[in-house]
Write a protein that holds these residues in place. Structure first.
Motif, PDB file in Angstrom:
ATOM      1  N   SER A   1       0.155  10.648   8.709  1.00 30.06           N
ATOM      2  CA  SER A   1      -1.033   9.711   8.378  1.00 30.06           C
ATOM      3  C   SER A   1      -0.489   8.258   8.912  1.00 30.06           C
ATOM      4  CB  SER A   1      -1.295   9.493   7.019  1.00 30.06           C
ATOM      5  OG  SER A   1      -2.087  10.707   6.680  1.00 30.06           O
ATOM      6  N   GLU A   2       0.796   8.154   8.582  1.00 30.26           N
ATOM      7  CA  GLU A   2       1.699   6.890   8.786  1.00 30.26           C
ATOM      8  C   GLU A   2       1.921   6.682  10.304  1.00 30.26           C
ATOM      9  OE1 GLU A   2       5.849   4.724   7.981  1.00 30.26           O
ATOM     10  OE2 GLU A   2       5.327   6.263   6.821  1.00 30.26           O
ATOM     11  N   MET A   3       2.285   7.741  11.054  1.00 32.00           N
ATOM     12  CA  MET A   3       2.389   7.779  12.400  1.00 32.00           C
ATOM     13  C   MET A   3       1.152   7.421  13.196  1.00 32.00           C
ATOM     14  SD  MET A   3       4.672  11.341  13.351  1.00 32.00           S
ATOM     15  CE  MET A   3       6.297  11.316  13.505  1.00 32.00           C
ATOM     16  N   LYS A   4       0.036   7.775  12.803  1.00 31.61           N
ATOM     17  CA  LYS A   4      -1.422   7.427  13.256  1.00 31.61           C
ATOM     18  C   LYS A   4      -1.575   5.790  13.159  1.00 31.61           C
ATOM     19  CE  LYS A   4      -3.732  11.722  12.876  1.00 31.61           C
ATOM     20  NZ  LYS A   4      -4.852  12.518  11.927  1.00 31.61           N
ATOM     21  N   LEU A   5      -0.936   5.131  12.266  1.00 25.85           N
ATOM     22  CA  LEU A   5      -1.213   3.892  12.059  1.00 25.85           C
ATOM     23  C   LEU A   5      -0.355   3.137  13.138  1.00 25.85           C
ATOM     24  CD1 LEU A   5      -0.493   3.264   8.345  1.00 25.85           C
ATOM     25  CD2 LEU A   5      -2.837   3.350   9.331  1.00 25.85           C
ATOM     26  N   TYR A   6       0.421   3.843  13.882  1.00 25.53           N
ATOM     27  CA  TYR A   6       1.374   3.127  14.984  1.00 25.53           C
ATOM     28  C   TYR A   6       0.962   3.935  16.222  1.00 25.53           C
ATOM     29  CZ  TYR A   6       4.143   1.775  10.865  1.00 25.53           C
ATOM     30  OH  TYR A   6       4.381   0.980   9.632  1.00 25.53           O
ATOM     31  N   ASN A   7      -0.128   4.604  16.290  1.00 22.10           N
ATOM     32  CA  ASN A   7      -0.498   5.028  17.466  1.00 22.10           C
ATOM     33  C   ASN A   7       0.731   6.291  17.977  1.00 22.10           C
ATOM     34  OD1 ASN A   7      -3.098   3.988  17.621  1.00 22.10           O
ATOM     35  ND2 ASN A   7      -2.295   2.043  18.501  1.00 22.10           N
ATOM     36  N   ASN A   8       1.401   6.651  16.953  1.00 18.30           N
ATOM     37  CA  ASN A   8       2.269   7.668  17.407  1.00 18.30           C
ATOM     38  C   ASN A   8       1.748   8.960  17.043  1.00 18.30           C
ATOM     39  OD1 ASN A   8       4.566   9.449  17.429  1.00 18.30           O
ATOM     40  ND2 ASN A   8       5.635   8.258  16.045  1.00 18.30           N
ATOM     41  N   THR A   9       1.520   9.706  18.247  1.00 18.60           N
ATOM     42  CA  THR A   9       0.956  11.069  18.144  1.00 18.60           C
ATOM     43  C   THR A   9       2.033  12.132  18.265  1.00 18.60           C
ATOM     44  OG1 THR A   9       0.526  11.225  20.343  1.00 18.60           O
ATOM     45  CG2 THR A   9      -1.081  10.397  18.933  1.00 18.60           C
ATOM     46  N   GLN A  10       3.214  11.890  17.860  1.00 16.24           N
ATOM     47  CA  GLN A  10       4.269  12.962  18.057  1.00 16.24           C
ATOM     48  C   GLN A  10       3.944  14.213  17.222  1.00 16.24           C
ATOM     49  OE1 GLN A  10       8.476  11.466  17.435  1.00 16.24           O
ATOM     50  NE2 GLN A  10       9.248  13.519  17.220  1.00 16.24           N
ATOM     51  N   TRP A  11       3.774  13.913  16.085  1.00 17.02           N
ATOM     52  CA  TRP A  11       3.293  14.913  14.933  1.00 17.02           C
ATOM     53  C   TRP A  11       1.790  14.920  14.935  1.00 17.02           C
ATOM     54  CZ3 TRP A  11       7.632  14.615  10.749  1.00 17.02           C
ATOM     55  CH2 TRP A  11       8.740  15.460  11.361  1.00 17.02           C
ATOM     56  N   ASP A  12       1.134  15.961  14.633  1.00 14.57           N
ATOM     57  CA  ASP A  12      -0.263  15.801  14.314  1.00 14.57           C
ATOM     58  C   ASP A  12      -0.760  17.177  13.464  1.00 14.57           C
ATOM     59  OD1 ASP A  12      -0.486  18.116  16.047  1.00 14.57           O
ATOM     60  OD2 ASP A  12      -1.079  16.657  17.840  1.00 14.57           O
ATOM     61  N   GLU A  13      -1.988  17.428  13.367  1.00 14.01           N
ATOM     62  CA  GLU A  13      -2.327  18.621  12.725  1.00 14.01           C
ATOM     63  C   GLU A  13      -1.881  19.885  13.097  1.00 14.01           C
ATOM     64  OE1 GLU A  13      -4.146  15.941  13.574  1.00 14.01           O
ATOM     65  OE2 GLU A  13      -4.142  15.077  11.186  1.00 14.01           O
ATOM     66  N   THR A  14      -1.428  20.021  14.210  1.00 15.11           N
ATOM     67  CA  THR A  14      -1.148  21.173  14.896  1.00 15.11           C
ATOM     68  C   THR A  14       0.197  21.496  14.856  1.00 15.11           C
ATOM     69  OG1 THR A  14      -0.969  20.268  17.225  1.00 15.11           O
ATOM     70  CG2 THR A  14      -3.090  21.295  16.522  1.00 15.11           C
ATOM     71  N   TYR A  15       1.319  20.445  14.810  1.00  9.34           N
ATOM     72  CA  TYR A  15       2.492  20.591  14.850  1.00  9.34           C
ATOM     73  C   TYR A  15       3.127  19.269  14.016  1.00  9.34           C
ATOM     74  CZ  TYR A  15       7.395  20.898  16.042  1.00  9.34           C
ATOM     75  OH  TYR A  15       8.872  21.021  15.915  1.00  9.34           O
ATOM     76  N   PRO A  16       4.286  19.618  13.078  1.00  7.02           N
ATOM     77  CA  PRO A  16       4.617  20.963  12.796  1.00  7.02           C
ATOM     78  C   PRO A  16       3.804  21.400  11.452  1.00  7.02           C
ATOM     79  CG  PRO A  16       6.038  19.089  11.798  1.00  7.02           C
ATOM     80  CD  PRO A  16       4.868  18.505  12.661  1.00  7.02           C
ATOM     81  N   GLN A  17       3.823  22.694  11.498  1.00  3.89           N
ATOM     82  CA  GLN A  17       3.183  23.389  10.437  1.00  3.89           C
ATOM     83  C   GLN A  17       3.993  24.305   9.467  1.00  3.89           C
ATOM     84  OE1 GLN A  17      -0.069  25.907  12.295  1.00  3.89           O
ATOM     85  NE2 GLN A  17      -1.189  24.180  12.875  1.00  3.89           N
ATOM     86  N   ALA A  18       3.520  24.890   8.288  1.00  7.02           N
ATOM     87  CA  ALA A  18       4.422  25.305   7.452  1.00  7.02           C
ATOM     88  C   ALA A  18       5.219  26.728   7.986  1.00  7.02           C
ATOM     89  CB  ALA A  18       3.518  26.031   6.296  1.00  7.02           C
ATOM     90  N   ILE A  19       4.576  27.407   8.936  1.00  5.91           N
ATOM     91  CA  ILE A  19       5.131  28.364   9.471  1.00  5.91           C
ATOM     92  C   ILE A  19       6.479  27.863  10.231  1.00  5.91           C
ATOM     93  CG2 ILE A  19       3.979  28.231  11.749  1.00  5.91           C
ATOM     94  CD1 ILE A  19       4.935  31.510  10.039  1.00  5.91           C
ATOM     95  N   ASN A  20       6.557  26.884  10.835  1.00 12.01           N
ATOM     96  CA  ASN A  20       7.794  26.214  11.598  1.00 12.01           C
ATOM     97  C   ASN A  20       8.910  26.007  10.488  1.00 12.01           C
ATOM     98  OD1 ASN A  20       5.391  24.505  13.144  1.00 12.01           O
ATOM     99  ND2 ASN A  20       6.647  25.617  14.324  1.00 12.01           N
ATOM    100  N   PHE A  21       8.668  25.485   9.111  1.00 14.88           N
ATOM    101  CA  PHE A  21       9.307  25.479   8.206  1.00 14.88           C
ATOM    102  C   PHE A  21       9.901  26.857   7.614  1.00 14.88           C
ATOM    103  CE2 PHE A  21       7.576  21.102   8.554  1.00 14.88           C
ATOM    104  CZ  PHE A  21       8.433  20.320   9.025  1.00 14.88           C
ATOM    105  N   SER A  22       8.914  27.538   7.643  1.00 14.96           N
ATOM    106  CA  SER A  22       9.195  28.897   7.116  1.00 14.96           C
ATOM    107  C   SER A  22      10.462  29.700   7.939  1.00 14.96           C
ATOM    108  CB  SER A  22       7.887  29.704   7.003  1.00 14.96           C
ATOM    109  OG  SER A  22       8.279  30.991   6.282  1.00 14.96           O
ATOM    110  N   LYS A  23      10.009  29.615   9.159  1.00 12.23           N
ATOM    111  CA  LYS A  23      10.955  29.953  10.056  1.00 12.23           C
ATOM    112  C   LYS A  23      12.462  29.428  10.201  1.00 12.23           C
ATOM    113  CE  LYS A  23       7.648  31.803  13.408  1.00 12.23           C
ATOM    114  NZ  LYS A  23       7.077  31.659  14.793  1.00 12.23           N
ATOM    115  N   ASP A  24      12.348  28.051   9.952  1.00  4.60           N
ATOM    116  CA  ASP A  24      13.755  27.326   9.701  1.00  4.60           C
ATOM    117  C   ASP A  24      14.639  27.817   8.329  1.00  4.60           C
ATOM    118  OD1 ASP A  24      12.911  25.952  12.077  1.00  4.60           O
ATOM    119  OD2 ASP A  24      12.288  24.257  10.766  1.00  4.60           O
ATOM    120  N   ILE A  25      13.739  28.039   7.415  1.00  9.66           N
ATOM    121  CA  ILE A  25      14.381  28.448   6.233  1.00  9.66           C
ATOM    122  C   ILE A  25      14.892  30.005   6.268  1.00  9.66           C
ATOM    123  CG2 ILE A  25      13.865  29.202   3.645  1.00  9.66           C
ATOM    124  CD1 ILE A  25      11.792  26.811   3.627  1.00  9.66           C
TER     125      ILE A  25
END
Length: 177
Positions: A22-46
């Motif tokens: 949400s904060e990134m969107k205020l700065y037009n930063n689309t690095q992260w969005d609703e498709t990445y990162p997701q819980a599965i990414n963090f689950s795999k990291d763990i």
């Protein structure tokens, strides 16, 4: 205190991710969005033992993934070393704890983790318009190594690296110099 993340931390991590997006969107930063990162990414990291959280009074102040995984896009970057590197991924600071040194603490931890694993070289990347992360990496002594196209984003990602000096090496170097 920085510790290995547990599965139970994913809910709070995803709350931080949602707020960060949400904060990134205020700065037009689309690095992260609703498709990445997701819980599965963090689950795999763990599961891999690569995700760490900075926790204070049972509150997650931030997190970082540190491992040896380099995107293939890194192959075209003019890195300052060919040494084995640890890579900093998916790092964020809880908005309730901004400007309290959490980001620096997570990067310092990443350095210490690398040294503990016999590695004295770090790599990372961030979206070119992610001013906060670009500023943090530079402040912490990372060198801009190049840029790459990544994740199908419209702007390039900046790649950074840092050769880590062991405290003992710095002391010895100062004695000799």
């Amino acid at each position: 205190m920085i510790r290995k993340a547990k599965k139970i931390d994913i809910t709070k991590i995803m709350e931080i991710i949602t707020a960060t997006i949400s904060e990134m969107k205020l700065y037009n930063n689309t690095q992260w969005d609703e498709t990445y990162p997701q819980a599965i990414n963090f689950s795999k990291d763990i599961e891999a033992g690569d995700l760490y959280v900075d926790e204070l009074n049972n509150e997650i102040r931030g997190f970082v993934c540190v491992n040896y995984v380099e995107p293939t896009e890194y192959n075209c970057i003019n890195w300052q070393s060919l040494e084995k590197a640890m890579v900093v991924h998916r790092m964020a600071v809880n908005s309730n704890f901004r400007n309290q040194g959490v980001g620096i603490s997570l990067l310092k931890f990443s350095e210490e983790l690398a040294l503990k694993n016999g590695v004295s070289y770090l790599k990372t990347d961030t979206y070119s318009i992610n001013d906060k992360m670009n500023s943090l990496f530079k402040k912490f002594g990372f060198r801009l190594a190049g840029e790459m196209e990544f994740l199908g984003k419209e702007k390039p990602f900046y790649c950074y690296d840092k050769i880590i000096k062991n405290i003992e090496e710095e002391i010895d170097g100062n004695r000799k110099g």
